[in-house]
Design an enzyme around this catalytic site. Structure first.
Site, PDB file in Angstrom:
ATOM      1  N   SER A   6       0.799  -1.235   0.000  1.00  0.00           N
ATOM      2  CA  SER A   6       0.000   0.000   0.000  1.00  0.00           C
ATOM      3  C   SER A   6       0.830   1.284   0.000  1.00  0.00           C
ATOM      4  O   SER A   6       0.265   2.378  -0.042  1.00  0.00           O
ATOM      5  CB  SER A   6      -0.963   0.010   1.185  1.00  0.00           C
ATOM      6  OG  SER A   6      -2.104  -0.765   0.886  1.00  0.00           O
ATOM      7  N   SER A  46      -6.221   3.381   4.412  1.00  0.00           N
ATOM      8  CA  SER A  46      -5.659   2.566   3.332  1.00  0.00           C
ATOM      9  C   SER A  46      -6.756   1.917   2.492  1.00  0.00           C
ATOM     10  O   SER A  46      -6.818   0.705   2.330  1.00  0.00           O
ATOM     11  CB  SER A  46      -4.722   1.492   3.896  1.00  0.00           C
ATOM     12  OG  SER A  46      -3.808   1.063   2.907  1.00  0.00           O
ATOM     13  N   LYS A  80      -0.032   3.606  -2.762  1.00  0.00           N
ATOM     14  CA  LYS A  80      -1.050   4.654  -2.655  1.00  0.00           C
ATOM     15  C   LYS A  80      -0.431   6.052  -2.627  1.00  0.00           C
ATOM     16  O   LYS A  80      -1.068   7.025  -3.032  1.00  0.00           O
ATOM     17  CB  LYS A  80      -1.921   4.433  -1.420  1.00  0.00           C
ATOM     18  CG  LYS A  80      -2.829   3.209  -1.495  1.00  0.00           C
ATOM     19  CD  LYS A  80      -3.696   3.098  -0.260  1.00  0.00           C
ATOM     20  CE  LYS A  80      -4.718   1.978  -0.371  1.00  0.00           C
ATOM     21  NZ  LYS A  80      -4.129   0.631  -0.274  1.00  0.00           N
TER      22      LYS A  80
END
Length: 506
Positions: A92, A341, A95
């Site tokens: 993640s 997230s 991101k």
């Protein structure tokens, strides 16, 4: 070594019980218990290189790839790099690349929109023609938004619709799942299908999912009670579970059958047991949004008459807008996106960038925009492979040195405060502040100081962001562990971040 720390390691075995309702890369919104790994000593003496090298001797890292990169935020000087040029999976941390690209492309004030239109005309109290709901990617639509649409239609004098209720999701293409998403992840909220017309069950904005709650029946032998939020007939509950006697063990599973909207409930729940709750994705979420809107219309006394159907189609160019809604700004959306997230937000942003720049809401065009934007920050794009916007792909690749370079380069952007504010903050208990770091690094030197994006996939754990040292030096770091099989990497990451927070530069 510090004697007090060694004594703790000998005598203390502790468990952290964390109640969380936040999305991780491959986690569950549920009560979970985390057993801490062995405490990690934080070296207090020596050079920065020495301190971090000592931490990387941890046996938990044996056989794994560990990439660490540290820079000064003031001038970008690379202070430390351990395999920082190796291409690793970011999970993640991907991101951050998506967020930066979206802020540069769309801007922090950008909003998504949804329109309700007709190609007919109102005759008396009857709308003679189709009613269209045209989605343009808004992942924050809630049941109350559809309720408001229905109320506004009623105020305009519409009581009956002699035409079809049509969902238009053509703003994006019809590819629902990112290329590398594992098929056995698609039932979980972290793998929700992407549609330009969708709905979220609550203000975490996990678009394309439904909340399934299972409660015990009145007595042993009864079927448990199952509730959906929002209420919808688009899914079918297959309740194979049983209520059992008081004090017996609870063992409830909540799954969605692959390729269908059958929610399978199995197991046992005691009469005195607490509810079981899970977020489950919906197969083809456009139809899900339409079903919820149809219920909102019915609740306002607006009915479809004649041979009207609920279907998916394209809004005619000459259709008239009856009502519409704009979403919150991207600046506001980035709080649940980055703090919690949220995978779906990452993928929506990719498609929206493709639509905004190239007129095509697809992953291929959106990732093309990301590559173009990231290349403006003097990165080595030959070392970066972009496969999605959220980081679920095990094929995304980026070196840690490139992440810290990017985090250095963006500090001068006008939108940078929005980006930094969206990062999780260590030790801050408010889940919309601390986010995925709210239960980590709660010590005096790190709480409120470490601002960083977490990342977690099977065999991948990452942490990248900012921290200020004891003597006021703002630092940029990226810590990326790949290819480990068991154990937790977070104690090592937290120890490295603590070293940075407590280090004094000569």
């Amino acid at each position: 070594m510090n004697d007090k720390v060694n004594l703790k390691k000998v005598f203390i075995l502790f468990f952290i019980v964390a109640v969380a309702c936040m999305p991780f890369s491959n986690g569950e919104k549920a009560l979970f218990v985390v057993a801490s790994d062995e405490l990690t000593d934080v070296p207090s003496n020596g050079s920065l290189d020495y301190k971090i090298d000592q931490l990387l001797e941890d046996e938990r890292l044996d056989g794994a790839i560990t990439a660490v990169s540290i820079r000064k935020a003031s001038d970008g000087e690379l202070l430390y790099s351990h395999d920082g040029d190796i291409q690793v999976h970011p999970a993640s941390n991907q991101k951050m690349l998506t967020a930066i690209s979206a802020l540069e492309t769309l801007g922090p004030d950008y909003r998504f929109s949804t329109e309700v239109l007709t190609d007919g005309e109102l005759k008396g109290k009857v709308l003679q023609g189709n009613l269209y709901v045209k989605g343009k990617g808004d992942p924050t639509l809630l049941k109350e938004d559809f309720d408001q649409f229905a109320k506004e239609l009623k105020q305009q004098g519409i009581h009956k619709i002699k035409g079809n209720l049509v969902g238009d999701d053509s703003w994006y293409d019809d590819v629902r799942l990112s290329t590398d998403l594992n098929w056995d992840d698609e039932w979980n909220y972290t793998g929700a299908q992407i549609s330009a017309l969708t709905i979220s069950p609550n203000e975490d904005y996990d678009a394309g999912t439904v909340i399934v709650e299972v409660y015990p029946g009145e007595k042993a032998g009864d079927s448990p009670v199952v509730n959906l939020t929002p209420k919808t007939d688009y899914l079918t509950i297959v309740n194979k579970a049983e209520t059992v006697g008081k004090g017996e063990a609870k063992n409830i599973s909540i799954d969605r059958e692959h390729g269908t909207n059958n929610i399978i409930i199995e197991g046992e729940i005691p009469v005195d047991g607490s509810r079981s709750r899970a977020w489950r994705t919906v197969w083809e979420p456009t139809g899900y949004a339409l079903d919820v809107f149809k219920k909102s219309l019915e609740e306002q006394g607006i009915e479809l008459i004649g041979n009207s159907n609920v279907t998916v189609g394209i809004t005619p160019e000459e259709a008239t807008v009856l009502t519409s809604k704009q979403s919150m700004t991207i600046e506001d959306l980035f709080i649940p996106f980055m703090k919690l997230s949220n995978n779906g937000h990452g993928e929506v942003l990719v498609k929206e960038m493709g639509q905004f720049v190239h007129g095509e809401g697809s992953w291929s065009k959106g990732l093309e925009v990301m590559r173009e934007e990231l290349s403006q920050h003097d990165l080595n794009m030959d070392s970066i492979l972009l496969r999605d916007g959220a980081g679920m792909s095990h094929k995304n690749l980026i070196p840690a040195d490139q992440i810290t370079k990017l985090l250095y380069e963006v500090q001068d952007a006008s939108w940078y405060p929005v980006f930094e504010n969206a990062l999780p903050v260590a030790g801050e208990p408010d889940r919309l502040v601390g986010g995925t770091l709210r239960n980590r690094m709660t010590g005096e030197s790190t709480k409120g100081n470490v601002k960083a994006k977490t990342g977690s996939l099977t065999g991948v754990n990452t942490l990248s962001g900012y921290v200020t040292s004891t003597d006021g030096e703002k630092l940029i770091f990226s810590i990326m562990m790949n290819n480990y099989i068991s154990g937790s990497m977070t104690p090592v990451q937290d120890a490295i971040a603590t070293v940075l927070a407590e280090h004094e530069f000569e």
